[in-house]
Write an enzyme that holds these catalytic residues in place. Structure first.
Site, PDB file in Angstrom:
ATOM      1  CB  CYS A 160       3.733 -19.149  32.516  1.00 47.99           C
ATOM      2  SG  CYS A 160       5.113 -20.057  33.236  1.00 47.99           S
ATOM      3  CG  ASN A 179       7.235  -6.651   9.460  1.00 51.39           C
ATOM      4  OD1 ASN A 179       8.314  -6.787  10.028  1.00 51.39           O
ATOM      5  ND2 ASN A 179       7.106  -6.809   8.135  1.00 51.39           N
ATOM      6  NE  ARG A 225      -4.156  -2.783   2.237  1.00 52.66           N
ATOM      7  CZ  ARG A 225      -4.608  -4.026   2.149  1.00 52.66           C
ATOM      8  NH1 ARG A 225      -5.827  -4.245   1.666  1.00 52.66           N
ATOM      9  NH2 ARG A 225      -3.874  -5.044   2.541  1.00 52.66           N
ATOM     10  CB  ALA A 243      -0.931  -0.015   1.209  1.00 55.52           C
TER      11      ALA A 243
END
Length: 828
Positions: A352, A295, A233, A195
Site C-alpha cells: 500500500c 547486487n 574506478r 570494479a
C-alpha cells in the site's frame, strides 16, 4: 566540525605506538606485530632481510622480537613469527592491493581533509596462510635474487637449475616453487568484470591463476558494456574502450599483462534463464567461483549454485569506503544466503505504501519499476508472446489450469494484440479505447500520453476521492493524511515540462520496441513528439468511480482480496466470470489469423545499462513525476539507476583493499586448508579506520534419520544426497524409507513445481519416472542433475512392543530434522 589531529613523530611512535586494532582472533596481535616489525628493521640494517626459508636468520629475528615485546611469547607465537621471518623476503600481489587501498585512501584524506586519518600504526599480517606449509626447498640467498635483474641473470638461473620463475618469484619465496603449478591448474569462474572484477583480473594475472601450461582456465562473464562513468574506478578500461563489453576488454588486458593466462570472456548473465548455458557440466568443471557483483539477488543466485555443486565461493562487496569479505567454504562455513543480514537491502516495502502512500524516493522508484515498467512493458507483452508462439488453442488449454488468473491474462493479451477497452482496468483508471492493430510511431506516442493520464492524474483523482484531503480517522479530528502519509497534488500534463515529455518519449520508444517499429532520429525528437501531442484531441474529464475502495494498509488489502475471492466463488458470479472469459476468447478468435501469423511482439527485459532502450528514462521520469505529486525530494538519474538496479557504489581504494583481502583466501583454498580457523572474513571502513578480521561463521551440523535405524546421516547446508538412475516416484519413496525410515509425502523440483503429493491422491504417479514428470511439468529436457525437494515425516514405530509410542518423546523430538537437499542423476 573540523577536528585537529596530533600525531607523534616517527621515532617517538616507534617506541610508544598508537595501534589500530584489526584482528579479533588475537587482540594482542598489533602489539606483537609492532615488535616483529622493529626486529625486522633492525635485522635489515645488517644488509638484507632474512634469506628465504633460512631458519638461522628467522631465529635471530624472533629473538629480537621477543626482546621488543614486553610479555612472554608462547610456542604458537614463536611458530608464527619464525614463519613470517622466513618468508619476509617474499611478496604477494593481494597484500599489495590491501595496503595500496589503505595508503591511497590516506592520501585522499590528506588532500581533501575529509574523513579521519589513521592514528597511527596499522599492522596487518595473514600468518594463518602458512599453516602446514612444507616448502622443503633451498632458495637462493637474497644477494643472488637481487642480482636477477642484472646481466648475471643467466648465470644465476643456471646455478639454481632454472627453478626460479621471475614472474612469480616473490610468491614462490613464500609458498615454494611447486605451489605455482597448483595455482596455474585452477579453473576459476569470475562473475562480474566491473570494479571488483577488474581488481580480480589484475590479481589473477599477477599471481598466475589458470595458465595454459598447467591446463587451468579463467572464465569471466559480464553482460554490461563499458561506460564513461566506469573509468574512475575500473582501471583496466580506457576511453577508447567505452561501448565495448567489460568481460572482453578485461580478458584482453589480462593476457597483455600475462600471456600465459588461459582466459575466456562471456557476455551472459548468470541467472535462472541462462541455466542452459551455465549448466551442470560447466559448474562441475570449476574449482572455485568468485563473485564480483553489485547486487544482492545475483549474489544469492551464484551462492545457491555453489552450495548445490559444493564449490568454494569468494564473496566480497563494497559500499563507498566500507568493504566486507566472506570466504564460503564447503562443509566448513555458512553460505552467503544463510546470513539474515544480507536480507536487509531486500526488506520489502508494504504494497500500500508503494501504490498509494509513498514517502521516500525509493517508493516511487519501486512503483515505476514494478507497476509501470514490469506490468506494461514486460509481463503483458510476455503473455501475448505465449499465445503467438503456442497458437490460440494450446494457449487456452494451458490457461484452463490457471482459473484464478485466466480472465486477467486474457485481457492482458487482448490489450497487447487487439485493443484496450475502457472497462479493462479494475479501478477504471484507463477510460479510453485504443486499437492495437497496425501500430505506428504516432500511435505509440499517443498511447504514452494516455498512460500519463492514467498513472499520474486519474490514479490520484481516484485516491483522493476515496480518501479526501480533509478526511479524519477519529473523534479528535486526526487527519487521515498525516504523519508519513502525504496527500498528493494532481499534476496537469504540460508539454513545456521536460520530465513530462521525457516520460512520453521513453514510453513511446519502448512501445515501438515491443511492436518492432523502426524509429528514425527525426521521428523521436522532442519537437516531433510535441507536434503529435498537440494534434491529439483533448482528453475527456475523468470521473472517478465512487465504488472503488482504496485500502488504507496491507491488512485491509489482504482482507479485500479474500472477500473478492469469496464473492467470485459464488455460483451466480462464476457464471458471470465464464461469460467474461468467453467474450475475451471470441475477440481473440476474431483476429486469430493475424495475431498468430503477422504479429511480432518483443517483451522488454529491464536493462539499466543500455542507454538506447529508454528503460531507465521511463522509470526515472515516472518516479520523479510521482515524487513531485507527493512532495518527495527528487534525485538525479545516476542515483535513481543505483537504487533501481540495487547497485552498491564503489571507489577504487575500497575496491583494492577488499579484493586484496579476499584474494588472500584464494591462496588458502588452493592450499587445501580444511580448518575453519585458517580462514578470515573482514569488515572495514576506510573513512573511520575501522578494521576487523575474524573467523567466518561455521555451518550448523545436524543429523538426519532415526537412531534405532541405520546410523544417522550428519548433515549441514552443504550436504547433498545424490540419487542415481532413471528412478520412479516409488523408487525415491523407497530409498528414504529403507535408508532413513522417512516417509515421503511430497516431491518437488525447480520453481516449487510439485511432482508428487500424496495429499492429492496421486497414486497413479508412483510408477512414473521423475525425469518424465519433470519434462511434462516444466516443458523442457531435465538437467543432468534434477534438484529435488523432499518433504515427509519419520515413520512411527514401537520397537519395544510395549504399545507406548510416546515414550521418550522428548528424546525422539531431537532426532527429527528436515531432509537435506537432494538431486537425481537421472541419465547415469
Amino acid at each position: 566540525m573540523p577536528v585537529t589531529i596530533a600525531h607523534k613523530c616517527f621515532s617517538e611512535s616507534l617506541k610508544a605506538p598508537n595501534l589500530v586494532q584489526n584482528d579479533w582472533t588475537d587482540l594482542e596481535r598489533p602489539k606483537k606485530l609492532h615488535a616483529y616489525l622493529k626486529a625486522l628493521l633492525t635485522f635489515q640494517k645488517s644488509g638484507n632481510l632474512p634469506d628465504p626459508n633460512k631458519r638461522q636468520d628467522a631465529e635471530k629475528v624472533f629473538e629480537m622480537t621477543a626482546l621488543e615485546y614486553d610479555q612472554e611469547l608462547n610456542e604458537t607465537d614463536k611458530n608464527v613469527y619464525l614463519q613470517l621471518a622466513e618468508t619476509a623476503s617474499g611478496q604477494l600481489c593481494p597484500m599489495a592491493s590491501y595496503f595500496g587501498g589503505i595508503v591511497g585512501q590516506e592520501v585522499l584524506k590528506a588532500c581533501s581533509h575529509k574523513f579521519s586519518p589513521l592514528n597511527q600504526w596499522l599492522h596487518f599480517a595473514a600468518p594463518e596462510i602458512l599453516q602446514n606449509i612444507n616448502r622443503g626447498e633451498t632458495f637462493p640467498p637474497l644477494s643472488d635474487i637481487h642480482a636477477f635483474g642484472s646481466a648475471e641473470i643467466s648465470q644465476i638461473q643456471e646455478r639454481w637449475n632454472g627453478v626460479i620463475n621471475l614472474r612469480y618469484l616473490g610468491q614462490s619465496l613464500i609458498f615454494g616453487t611447486q605451489f605455482q603449478a597448483k595455482l596455474g591448474a585452477i579453473k576459476c569462474f569470475l562473475v562480474g568484470a566491473g570494479a571488483l572484477g577488474c581488481e580480480w583480473i589484475k590479481i589473477m594475472s599477477m599471481i598466475g591463476i589458470g595458465t595454459r601450461t598447467n591446463s587451468g582456465r579463467i572464465t569471466v562473464t559480464d553482460m554490461d558494456a563499458i561506460e564513461v562513468s566506469n573509468l574512475n574506478r575500473q582501471f583496466l578500461f580506457r576511453e577508447d574502450h567505452v561501448g565495448k563489453m567489460k568481460s572482453v576488454v578485461g580478458a584482453t588486458v589480462a593476457t597483455q599483462m600475462n600471456s600465459e593466462l588461459n582466459i575466456e570472456a562471456r557476455q551472459t548473465k548468470v541467472a535462472p534463464e541462462t541455466e542452459s548455458t551455465f549448466d551442470d557440466e560447466f559448474w562441475q568443471a570449476q574449482d572455485i567461483v568468485i563473485n564480483a557483483l553489485d547486487n544482492v539477488p545475483a549474489r544469492k543466485y551464484v551462492d545457491a549454485k555453489c552450495v548445490f555443486y559444493g564449490l568454494p565461493l569468494l564473496e566480497s562487496g563494497t559500499l563507498g569506503t566500507k568493504g566486507n569479505t566472506l570466504p564460503i567454504i564447503p562443509s566448513l562455513t555458512e553460505s552467503y544466503g544463510s546470513d539474515p543480514v544480507n536480507d536487509e537491502n531486500d526488506a520489502s516495502i508494504p504494497a500500500c505504501t508503494i501504490h498509494a502512500y509513498p514517502n521516500l524516493i525509493e517508493h516511487t522508484l519501486t512503483w515505476a519499476r514494478d507497476t509501470v515498467f514490469e506490468k506494461l512493458f514486460h509481463l503483458d507483452p510476455s503473455e501475448a508472446v505465449k499465445l503467438t508462439k503456442q497458437g490460440l488453442e494450446k494457449y487456452l488449454n494451458e490457461l484452463n489450469y490457471q482459473p484464478s488468473s485466466k480472465l486477467s491474462k486474457l485481457r492482458s493479451v487482448r490489450g497487447i494484440l487487439v485493443q484496450i477497452l475502457p472497462t479493462d482496468h479494475p479501478e477504471k483508471l484507463f477510460p479510453y479505447l485504443v486499437k492495437m492493430e497496425n501500430m505506428t510511431w504516432r500511435k505509440c506516442v499517443e498511447l504514452g500520453r494516455l498512460r500519463f493520464e492514467e498513472l499520474f492524474v486519474n490514479n490520484l483523482i481516484t485516491l483522493l476521492n476515496a480518501h479526501p484531503p480533509d478526511k479524519t480517522v477519529d473523534e479528535k479530528g486526526t487527519l487521515f493524511w498525516s504523519g508519513k502519509r502525504r496527500a498528493p497534488e494532481i499534476p496537469s500534463f504540460d508539454v513545456a515540462d521536460p520530465t513530462h515529455i521525457e516520460f512520453i518519449q521513453a514510453a513511446a520508444k519502448i512501445y515501438a520496441n515491443i511492436y518492432d517499429i523502426k524509429i528514425t532520429p527525426q521521428n523521436a525528437t522532442e519537437d516531433e513528439i510535441i507536434n503529435i501531442l498537440n494534434e491529439m484531441k483533448p482528453l475527456p474529464s475523468f470521473v472517478p468511480d465512487s465504488e472503488v475502495f482504496v485500502p488504507e494498509n496491507d491488512q485491509e488489502a489482504t482482507k479485500l482480496s479474500e472477500e473478492q475471492k469469496q464473492e467470485s466463488e459464488k455460483k451466480e458470479n462464476i457464471h458471470e466470470f465464464e461469460k467474461l472469459v468467453n467474450d475475451e476468447i471470441e475477440q481473440l478468435q476474431d483476429t486469430r489469423e493475424s495475431i498468430e501469423n503477422d504479429v511480432n511482439i518483443i517483451p522488454q527485459e529491464f536493462d539499466k545499462d543500455n542507454n538506447s532502450n529508454s528503460h531507465m528514462d521511463l522509470i526515472f521520469a515516472a518516479a520523479m513525476i510521482r515524487a513531485r505529486s507527493y512532495g518527495i525530494p527528487e534525485i538525479n538519474k545516476l542515483q535513481a539507476k543505483q537504487i533501481v538496479g540495487r547497485i552498491v557504489p564503489a571507489i577504487a581504494t575500497t575496491t583494492a583493499m577488499t579484493v586484496g583481502a579476499i584474494a588472500l583466501e584464494l591462496y588458502k583454498v588452493a592450499l587445501g586448508h580444511k580448518d575453519l580457523e585458517v580462514y578470515r572474513s573482514t569488515n572495514f571502513n576506510l573513512a573511520v579506520n575501522s578494521y576487523a578480521s575474524f573467523e567466518p561463521t561455521p555451518c550448523k551440523n545436524n543429523s538426519f534419520g532415526r537412531t534405532k535405524a541405520n546410523p544417522k546421516l550428519d548433515v549441514n547446508l552443504w550436504t547433498m544426497l545424490t540419487l542415481t538412475g532413471d528412478l520412479t516416484v516409488q523408487d525415491v519413496i523407497d530409498y528414504f524409507q529403507e535408508n532413513y525410515e522417512y516417509e515421503v509425502t511430497s516431491i518437488s523440483t525447480t520453481g516449487d513445481v510439485t511432482l508428487y503429493n500424496d495429499l492429492f491422491d496421486q497414486d497413479d504417479r508412483l510408477g512414473l519416472k521423475i525425469a518424465d514428470l519433470y519434462k511434462g511439468s516444466l516443458k523442457c529436457t531435465p538437467p543432468t542433475y534434477i534438484p529435488l525437494t523432499i518433504d515427509g515425516d519419520f515413520e512411527e514405530s514401537d520397537e519395544d512392543g510395549d504399545g507406548d509410542e510416546n515414550e521418550d518423546e522428548d528424546e525422539d523430538e531431537d532426532e527429527w530434522f528436515s531432509v537435506p537437499p537432494c538431486r537425481l542423476l537421472w541419465n547415469a
